[in-house]
Scaffold this motif. Sequence first.
Motif, PDB file in Angstrom:
ATOM      1  N   TYR A 133      27.522  -4.384 121.321  1.00 57.68           N
ATOM      2  CA  TYR A 133      26.833  -5.171 120.318  1.00 57.68           C
ATOM      3  C   TYR A 133      26.786  -7.021 121.083  1.00 57.68           C
ATOM      4  O   TYR A 133      26.237  -7.752 120.877  1.00 57.68           O
ATOM      5  CB  TYR A 133      27.923  -5.302 118.907  1.00 57.68           C
ATOM      6  N   PHE A 134      28.131  -7.256 121.226  1.00 54.58           N
ATOM      7  CA  PHE A 134      28.223  -8.414 122.392  1.00 54.58           C
ATOM      8  C   PHE A 134      27.914  -8.977 123.387  1.00 54.58           C
ATOM      9  O   PHE A 134      27.262  -9.042 123.031  1.00 54.58           O
ATOM     10  CB  PHE A 134      30.308  -8.330 122.330  1.00 54.58           C
ATOM     11  N   ARG A 135      27.872  -7.873 123.374  1.00 52.64           N
ATOM     12  CA  ARG A 135      26.729  -7.737 125.299  1.00 52.64           C
ATOM     13  C   ARG A 135      25.821  -8.070 125.151  1.00 52.64           C
ATOM     14  O   ARG A 135      25.025  -8.670 125.679  1.00 52.64           O
ATOM     15  CB  ARG A 135      27.478  -6.279 126.011  1.00 52.64           C
ATOM     16  N   HIS A 136      24.854  -7.320 123.988  1.00 48.45           N
ATOM     17  CA  HIS A 136      23.948  -8.247 124.201  1.00 48.45           C
ATOM     18  C   HIS A 136      23.215  -9.336 123.731  1.00 48.45           C
ATOM     19  O   HIS A 136      22.148  -9.457 123.542  1.00 48.45           O
ATOM     20  CB  HIS A 136      23.213  -6.734 123.058  1.00 48.45           C
ATOM     21  N   ILE A 137      24.411  -9.883 122.639  1.00 46.75           N
ATOM     22  CA  ILE A 137      24.351 -11.244 122.258  1.00 46.75           C
ATOM     23  C   ILE A 137      23.911 -11.820 123.002  1.00 46.75           C
ATOM     24  O   ILE A 137      23.796 -12.934 123.895  1.00 46.75           O
ATOM     25  CB  ILE A 137      24.989 -11.298 121.204  1.00 46.75           C
ATOM     26  N   TYR A 138      25.323 -11.606 124.414  1.00 47.39           N
ATOM     27  CA  TYR A 138      24.892 -12.811 125.781  1.00 47.39           C
ATOM     28  C   TYR A 138      23.914 -12.702 126.659  1.00 47.39           C
ATOM     29  O   TYR A 138      23.292 -13.657 127.399  1.00 47.39           O
ATOM     30  CB  TYR A 138      26.854 -12.261 126.722  1.00 47.39           C
ATOM     31  N   ALA A 139      23.343 -11.415 126.701  1.00 45.50           N
ATOM     32  CA  ALA A 139      22.268 -11.312 127.567  1.00 45.50           C
ATOM     33  C   ALA A 139      20.950 -11.637 126.873  1.00 45.50           C
ATOM     34  O   ALA A 139      20.309 -12.019 128.041  1.00 45.50           O
ATOM     35  CB  ALA A 139      22.156  -9.348 127.938  1.00 45.50           C
ATOM     36  N   THR A 140      20.177 -11.159 125.658  1.00 42.25           N
ATOM     37  CA  THR A 140      19.332 -11.406 125.488  1.00 42.25           C
ATOM     38  C   THR A 140      19.432 -12.711 124.783  1.00 42.25           C
ATOM     39  O   THR A 140      17.919 -12.906 123.659  1.00 42.25           O
ATOM     40  CB  THR A 140      18.772 -10.086 124.596  1.00 42.25           C
ATOM     41  N   MET A 141      20.137 -12.988 123.231  1.00 43.23           N
ATOM     42  CA  MET A 141      20.236 -14.458 122.813  1.00 43.23           C
ATOM     43  C   MET A 141      21.642 -15.342 123.256  1.00 43.23           C
ATOM     44  O   MET A 141      22.547 -15.825 122.164  1.00 43.23           O
ATOM     45  CB  MET A 141      21.305 -13.777 121.407  1.00 43.23           C
ATOM     46  N   SER A 142      21.637 -15.911 124.675  1.00 44.00           N
ATOM     47  CA  SER A 142      22.265 -16.754 124.963  1.00 44.00           C
ATOM     48  C   SER A 142      22.516 -18.693 124.417  1.00 44.00           C
ATOM     49  O   SER A 142      23.782 -18.554 123.767  1.00 44.00           O
ATOM     50  CB  SER A 142      22.444 -17.042 126.545  1.00 44.00           C
ATOM     51  N   ASN A 143      21.102 -18.254 123.608  1.00 43.75           N
ATOM     52  CA  ASN A 143      20.852 -19.483 122.989  1.00 43.75           C
ATOM     53  C   ASN A 143      21.393 -19.698 122.396  1.00 43.75           C
ATOM     54  O   ASN A 143      21.723 -21.073 121.421  1.00 43.75           O
ATOM     55  CB  ASN A 143      19.389 -20.112 123.288  1.00 43.75           C
TER      56      ASN A 143
END
Length: 558
Positions: A133-143
């Motif tokens: 879940y957190f990896r997805h946030i870092y990868a696609t929603m870094s802004n």
Amino acid sequence: MAYRRDSYRKDSYTRADSYRDGRIYDDEEYGGYPGHADQVSNNRKYSDFGNKDDFYDPRGTSTQSYSFPDAVAKFIIHLYQSINNRDVSEIENLYEIRFPQLTRDYFKEEKWPQDITHLVDDPLFTTLYRELYFRHIYATMSNSLTFSDRCNSYSNYCELFNMILTSPEPIDLTLTNQWLWEIIDEFVYQFQSFSQFRRSPRLNAEESQYFKEHTYIWSVLSVLNVLYSLIEKSNINQQLRAYFNGENAETVAGDFGKSPLYKMLGYFSLIALLRVHSMLGDYHLAVKVLENIDLHKNTMYCNVPACQITTYYYVGFAYVMMRRYADAIRTYTNALLYIQRMRQMFQAKSYQNDQVNKQTDQMYTMLAICLVLHPQSIDESINSVLQDRKYADKISKMQQGDMKEFENCFTFACPKFLSPVPPAIDASPDPSQEPLQIQKSIFMEEVAQQIYLPTIRSFLKLYTTMPVSKLAAFMELDHNTLMECLLCFKHKMHNIVWSKGVSSLDGDFMAGSEVDFYIDKDMVHIADTKVGRRYGDYFIRHIHLMDELHRALKGLKF
């Protein structure tokens, strides 16, 4: 419908008694962490790495209720059942294919659901899922990445590593090597991301106060603590030494080292330490942690291409910064040939494509720098890529002594440097103390010392004997400055080069220049030491290519 796994009861993961005052490590046991896993006392206990209660939530809420597509719910349950049944092939399919597919379909611009306890009530699986879940946030929603996300991801990693390291016996968990590598790789990436984030004044008053009270969050010591603990728990160094000596590795593995989970986490932690020490600027220690890994041949311990590429990239860069250009050229060439062979597989896995392409460009750029500073023959297929306009222009500018081009190439190709002692959270940033600026200044100082060497080399190739005064006139330098440059040429062209042994730090001093010279009174005597091109390799490689093409054509049905 709730699924429970009896072997993973919640009471199996009570936190260790060594946790004190919310700190991530025990000062008495980890106050001065050694630089090598073998130096760690076997009597040391693993202190707790974190606490669920440390999850940062500025709204004062804990969990959220989600409604999400049926396909997502089925995926979560199916993944849990596959892990429970140790179905490695299905785990691989769900993790590497189905998860990216669902992300594209449903969560391209929003987060995956965080709370899945109404689907699966298993603390270990829930922690693994939250890592995704957190990896997805870092990868696609870094802004839109928030301070809360960064802290909560750290706490989740603490929970995961506590379960693995504080268990009295190996935990019953089967994951693919690719997944295990990406857990460790993402852990280091998020540490790097937070280290850069804290240097920018983007925290509000509440977040600044929270961080001052929890300084251990994503600290260098806490990250090294985890990696060295995984290495020690798995006995991976002892296993690698036994493997290199032709002995049975299981005799020294211990109960934890025999588990594929712990063995591979230990191996990947060695590669992560290479990365961390390189980012901190300790290049000797970065290569030393791999002293039991034979980088010069394939081993049975790693079949994850992304891990291999990362290893070659950071080892090659460490060689560059230690002025071992011949070893750096060999390392980068081997890595780029490996990527050429594995290119089709990377293209099949689109989520790896961007990372591999970027590291490939970085390695070609670093290889171009090395060949300008230390010219030598390389593989024809790699050299043909460097002749492309994208790299040829850069090489031409650097050969002409363009310092700005050296700086631009280094800035693009270098890792994201970090400071082992980051500034206080409310301190004004000092641009001159930025880790990148410090490392770049060291590299540029080395380049400045060699700025005349390509020109000297080009003149020496034209003559067998030459008066010193004539060479000084060509170079437009006075006699003393030219003598300094010639001495520098002799010095810089002698480097430590690896020849044998498992440690990549081993080597002997060798002359690497294709031209050599000596000065007798006022005359420069030049000897051409250039080795003729080996055309055999070129023809053998193309014969193999034609043979493969012939077999492929025979298999076609018209």
